[in-house]
Design a protein around this motif. Structure first.
Motif, short mmCIF file in Angstrom:
data_model
loop_
_atom_site.label_atom_id
_atom_site.label_comp_id
_atom_site.label_asym_id
_atom_site.label_seq_id
_atom_site.Cartn_x
_atom_site.Cartn_y
_atom_site.Cartn_z
N LYS A 99 0.81 -1.20 0.00
CA LYS A 99 0.00 0.00 0.00
C LYS A 99 0.86 1.27 0.00
N THR A 100 0.30 2.34 -0.55
CA THR A 100 0.93 3.67 -0.45
C THR A 100 0.04 4.52 0.45
N ILE A 101 0.66 5.12 1.48
CA ILE A 101 -0.06 5.96 2.43
C ILE A 101 0.71 7.26 2.60
N ASN A 102 0.04 8.38 2.37
CA ASN A 102 0.62 9.70 2.63
C ASN A 102 1.97 9.88 1.93
N GLY A 103 2.10 9.36 0.70
CA GLY A 103 3.34 9.52 -0.06
C GLY A 103 4.40 8.47 0.21
N TRP A 104 4.13 7.51 1.08
CA TRP A 104 5.08 6.44 1.41
C TRP A 104 4.53 5.12 0.89
N THR A 105 5.41 4.29 0.31
CA THR A 105 5.01 2.99 -0.25
C THR A 105 5.71 1.87 0.51
N TYR A 106 4.94 0.83 0.82
CA TYR A 106 5.46 -0.33 1.54
C TYR A 106 6.11 -1.32 0.57
N PHE A 107 7.28 -1.85 0.96
CA PHE A 107 7.96 -2.89 0.20
C PHE A 107 8.42 -4.00 1.13
N GLU A 108 8.42 -5.21 0.62
CA GLU A 108 8.87 -6.38 1.39
C GLU A 108 9.75 -7.26 0.50
N HIS A 109 10.94 -7.59 1.01
CA HIS A 109 11.90 -8.43 0.29
C HIS A 109 12.08 -9.75 1.04
N THR A 110 12.29 -10.83 0.30
CA THR A 110 12.70 -12.10 0.88
C THR A 110 14.19 -12.25 0.62
N VAL A 111 14.95 -12.51 1.70
CA VAL A 111 16.41 -12.55 1.62
C VAL A 111 16.91 -13.94 1.98
#
Length: 178
Positions: A99-111
């Motif tokens: 999701k993008t909230i207030n100009g910030w976007t969430y990202f998730e990486h698998t390492v």
């Protein structure tokens, strides 16, 4: 078993992690004195739009690293990016965008396959988490002498806490400020 990361001069728990030892987790929202098992050299910057708390970190100030990961382990690294684009995370596959909230976007990486995990790029980052893929993390930010200002659950849904001038809890709002 639960592991806890403490901050604000070791007075407040900022992360609770289920099913992971403390040496395999890291978290920071860049709010207080601690670095939450991450290593970075730049100073956090104030940003009232930050998803959690009131500060974030500019990756232009330097990379953020975690050492001591198990090369046979699988980890989740998640964060909010102000650029709208993901950052580089060593040992990771392409990120999942949320999701993008207030100009910030969430990202998730698998390492996988690395002992040192490095987050690099340019732009502002906030709510930076690392934990084994079979663990769950809940995180918190505070205003000293006031109380908890945000809680971010295992699904990265943020709840905000607002106080009146006397320090009394006034509102609790979800990530969409409802």
């Amino acid at each position: 078993a639960n592991s806890y990361i403490w901050d604000y001069l070791n007075t407040q728990p900022i992360a609770k992690v289920s099913n992971a030892p403390i040496n395999q987790v890291a978290y920071t929202s860049f709010e207080a004195d601690g670095k939450g098992n991450w290593t970075f050299s730049g100073a956090p910057v104030s940003d009232p739009t930050s998803p959690t708390g009131s500060k974030c970190y500019s990756l232009a100030s330097g990379n953020i690293t975690f050492s001591g990961a198990s090369s046979s382990g699988t980890y989740i690294v998640s964060y909010w990016s102000k650029t709208g684009a993901s950052f580089s995370v060593s040992g990771s596959s392409g990120p999942v965008q949320g999701k993008t909230i207030n100009g910030w976007t969430y990202f998730e990486h698998t390492v996988t396959g690395v002992t040192t995990i490095t987050v690099s790029g340019s732009g502002s980052i906030d709510e930076l988490r690392l934990y084994p893929s079979n663990a769950q993390m809940v995180t918190y930010t505070y205003t000293p002498l006031m109380g908890m200002t945000s809680a971010c659950d295992v699904d990265n849904k943020i709840t905000y806490y607002f106080y009146d001038g006397f320090g009394r809890l006034k509102w609790i709002k979800d990530q969409d400020l409802n």
